[in-house]
Design a protein around this motif. Structure first.
Motif, PDB file in Angstrom:
ATOM      1  N   ALA A 135       9.664 136.660 -13.076  1.00  0.00           N
ATOM      2  CA  ALA A 135      10.087 136.087 -11.791  1.00  0.00           C
ATOM      3  C   ALA A 135       8.914 135.449 -11.062  1.00  0.00           C
ATOM      4  CB  ALA A 135      10.726 137.172 -10.932  1.00  0.00           C
ATOM      5  N   LEU A 136       7.752 136.091 -11.113  1.00  0.00           N
ATOM      6  CA  LEU A 136       6.562 135.527 -10.461  1.00  0.00           C
ATOM      7  C   LEU A 136       6.162 134.205 -11.110  1.00  0.00           C
ATOM      8  CD1 LEU A 136       4.430 138.749  -9.919  1.00  0.00           C
ATOM      9  CD2 LEU A 136       5.262 137.216  -8.132  1.00  0.00           C
ATOM     10  N   ALA A 137       6.240 134.134 -12.431  1.00  0.00           N
ATOM     11  CA  ALA A 137       5.905 132.890 -13.122  1.00  0.00           C
ATOM     12  C   ALA A 137       6.878 131.782 -12.738  1.00  0.00           C
ATOM     13  CB  ALA A 137       5.920 133.119 -14.634  1.00  0.00           C
ATOM     14  N   GLU A 138       8.174 132.118 -12.699  1.00  0.00           N
ATOM     15  CA  GLU A 138       9.186 131.132 -12.311  1.00  0.00           C
ATOM     16  C   GLU A 138       8.965 130.654 -10.883  1.00  0.00           C
ATOM     17  OE1 GLU A 138      14.060 130.764 -11.827  1.00  0.00           O
ATOM     18  OE2 GLU A 138      13.177 132.499 -12.845  1.00  0.00           O
ATOM     19  N   LEU A 139       8.629 131.584  -9.991  1.00  0.00           N
ATOM     20  CA  LEU A 139       8.409 131.220  -8.596  1.00  0.00           C
ATOM     21  C   LEU A 139       7.165 130.364  -8.427  1.00  0.00           C
ATOM     22  CD1 LEU A 139       9.107 131.349  -5.643  1.00  0.00           C
ATOM     23  CD2 LEU A 139       8.065 133.618  -5.527  1.00  0.00           C
ATOM     24  N   ALA A 140       6.092 130.689  -9.150  1.00  0.00           N
ATOM     25  CA  ALA A 140       4.867 129.882  -9.073  1.00  0.00           C
ATOM     26  C   ALA A 140       5.143 128.437  -9.484  1.00  0.00           C
ATOM     27  CB  ALA A 140       3.783 130.489  -9.952  1.00  0.00           C
ATOM     28  N   HIS A 141       5.881 128.251 -10.566  1.00  0.00           N
ATOM     29  CA  HIS A 141       6.193 126.900 -11.035  1.00  0.00           C
ATOM     30  C   HIS A 141       7.139 126.189 -10.060  1.00  0.00           C
ATOM     31  CE1 HIS A 141       3.986 127.277 -14.716  1.00  0.00           C
ATOM     32  NE2 HIS A 141       4.725 128.277 -15.164  1.00  0.00           N
ATOM     33  N   ALA A 142       8.096 126.928  -9.498  1.00  0.00           N
ATOM     34  CA  ALA A 142       9.019 126.315  -8.535  1.00  0.00           C
ATOM     35  C   ALA A 142       8.276 125.865  -7.281  1.00  0.00           C
ATOM     36  CB  ALA A 142      10.129 127.299  -8.181  1.00  0.00           C
ATOM     37  N   LEU A 143       7.360 126.709  -6.786  1.00  0.00           N
ATOM     38  CA  LEU A 143       6.571 126.344  -5.609  1.00  0.00           C
ATOM     39  C   LEU A 143       5.732 125.101  -5.884  1.00  0.00           C
ATOM     40  CD1 LEU A 143       5.307 129.787  -4.265  1.00  0.00           C
ATOM     41  CD2 LEU A 143       6.707 128.139  -3.023  1.00  0.00           C
ATOM     42  N   ALA A 144       5.104 125.064  -7.056  1.00  0.00           N
ATOM     43  CA  ALA A 144       4.272 123.909  -7.402  1.00  0.00           C
ATOM     44  C   ALA A 144       5.124 122.640  -7.464  1.00  0.00           C
ATOM     45  CB  ALA A 144       3.570 124.152  -8.731  1.00  0.00           C
ATOM     46  N   ALA A 145       6.331 122.751  -8.020  1.00  0.00           N
ATOM     47  CA  ALA A 145       7.198 121.574  -8.143  1.00  0.00           C
ATOM     48  C   ALA A 145       7.705 121.106  -6.779  1.00  0.00           C
ATOM     49  CB  ALA A 145       8.370 121.901  -9.066  1.00  0.00           C
ATOM     50  N   VAL A 146       8.168 122.051  -5.954  1.00  0.00           N
ATOM     51  CA  VAL A 146       8.745 121.686  -4.655  1.00  0.00           C
ATOM     52  C   VAL A 146       7.687 121.161  -3.693  1.00  0.00           C
ATOM     53  CG1 VAL A 146       9.923 122.613  -2.618  1.00  0.00           C
ATOM     54  CG2 VAL A 146      10.670 123.292  -4.898  1.00  0.00           C
ATOM     55  N   SER A 147       6.474 121.734  -3.754  1.00  0.00           N
ATOM     56  CA  SER A 147       5.409 121.313  -2.840  1.00  0.00           C
ATOM     57  C   SER A 147       4.674 120.076  -3.322  1.00  0.00           C
ATOM     58  CB  SER A 147       4.404 122.453  -2.640  1.00  0.00           C
ATOM     59  OG  SER A 147       3.715 122.727  -3.853  1.00  0.00           O
ATOM     60  N   GLY A 148       4.885 119.697  -4.584  1.00  0.00           N
ATOM     61  CA  GLY A 148       4.199 118.524  -5.126  1.00  0.00           C
ATOM     62  C   GLY A 148       2.756 118.800  -5.498  1.00  0.00           C
TER      63      GLY A 148
END
Length: 271
Positions: free
Chosen positions: A143-156
């Protein structure tokens, strides 16, 4: 004559902390927290009501279903946006856990602190379960890995590495973690990392979202909270965690959590 309805009591319930991550669920009827800042990400979901907070010179209102992402070391407060109060869940995540995934990229920053992006909502779901529900270690890691990648994608956040010495910053973090109950000098950090103090301070902020001293103070506060929950007095916890005295600890506690140690203890139940 109509009787007044008694005011509902505010409450905060804390899950058993795991390495690098703490979860809470809470309900507040009015003012919740004074302005404060901590060295973790605060990522949460409003469950009911309007959750209002000051963040980066703006007043934000989170509604049920919104995802909140507050960056490390950014001052914020918390209060109800209406007379009905608000309920929410929050997970506090050390930036080091995201860096284990991002490997030296700049920490993701979400402008505005509130998102309706479905990717973030999905990525945070596993880390914000119902009260009392445990998160297994493997589930947490994924879940932490998924969230890290999602944050990076959404924040640009750009994929290329930023300028700085990530390994030196990581060595400094490990050193501060190991010596958090005593005074640590910049000369010590230079010797432990092989990096000059000014470059190291810059690197630490880039990769971990805060300064070396703030990181050291937060590890002391982590220890103090564990000791308080185990029954230590405020004075005993302050001395054991490396603070000069009780007032020194209380001052940092309020600046970091927006609550005095005494009020925090009254709320510190377990999920």
């Amino acid at each position: 004559m109509k009787q007044a309805v008694p005011a509902r009591q505010d409450w905060v319930r804390c899950a058993e902390p795991v390495e690098g991550m703490t979860r809470i669920e809470a309900w507040f009827s009015g003012k919740a927290y004074a302005m404060h800042r901590h060295d973790t990400y605060a990522i949460g979901r409003t469950l009911a009501g309007v959750q209002r907070f000051s963040y980066r010179r703006s007043m934000c209102n989170s509604l049920p279903g919104n995802t909140m992402v507050l960056h490390p070391d950014e001052p914020h407060d918390g209060q109800a946006g209406t007379d009905d109060g608000f309920r929410y869940r929050m997970v506090y995540i050390e930036p080091a856990l995201f860096q284990d995934v991002l490997g030296g990229r700049a920490l993701p920053f979400l402008e505005g602190g509130i998102s309706t992006d479905a990717r973030l909502a999905a990525a945070t779901a596993a880390l914000l379960p119902q009260a009392g529900q445990l998160i297994e270690p493997l589930e947490q890691g994924e879940a932490l890995a998924e969230l890290a990648h999602a944050l990076a994608a959404v924040s640009g956040t750009p994929a290329p590495r930023v300028k700085g010495d990530y390994l030196a910053a990581r060595r400094a973090r490990d050193y501060l973690q190991a010596h958090c109950t005593r005074a640590v000098t910049l000369a010590e950090l230079e010797a432990a990392t092989g990096r000059d103090r000014w470059s190291l301070s810059h690197d630490f902020r880039v990769f971990y979202g805060t300064s070396p001293y703030r990181y050291l103070t937060m590890r002391r506060l982590d220890m103090a909270r564990r000791l308080l929950l185990a029954g230590s007095t405020l004075a005993q916890a302050a001395m054991a965690a490396g603070f000069a005295d009780q007032s020194h600890m209380t001052r940092h506690f309020l600046k970091t959590y927006g609550l005095t140690p005494g009020r925090w203890l009254r709320f510190a139940g377990r999920l």
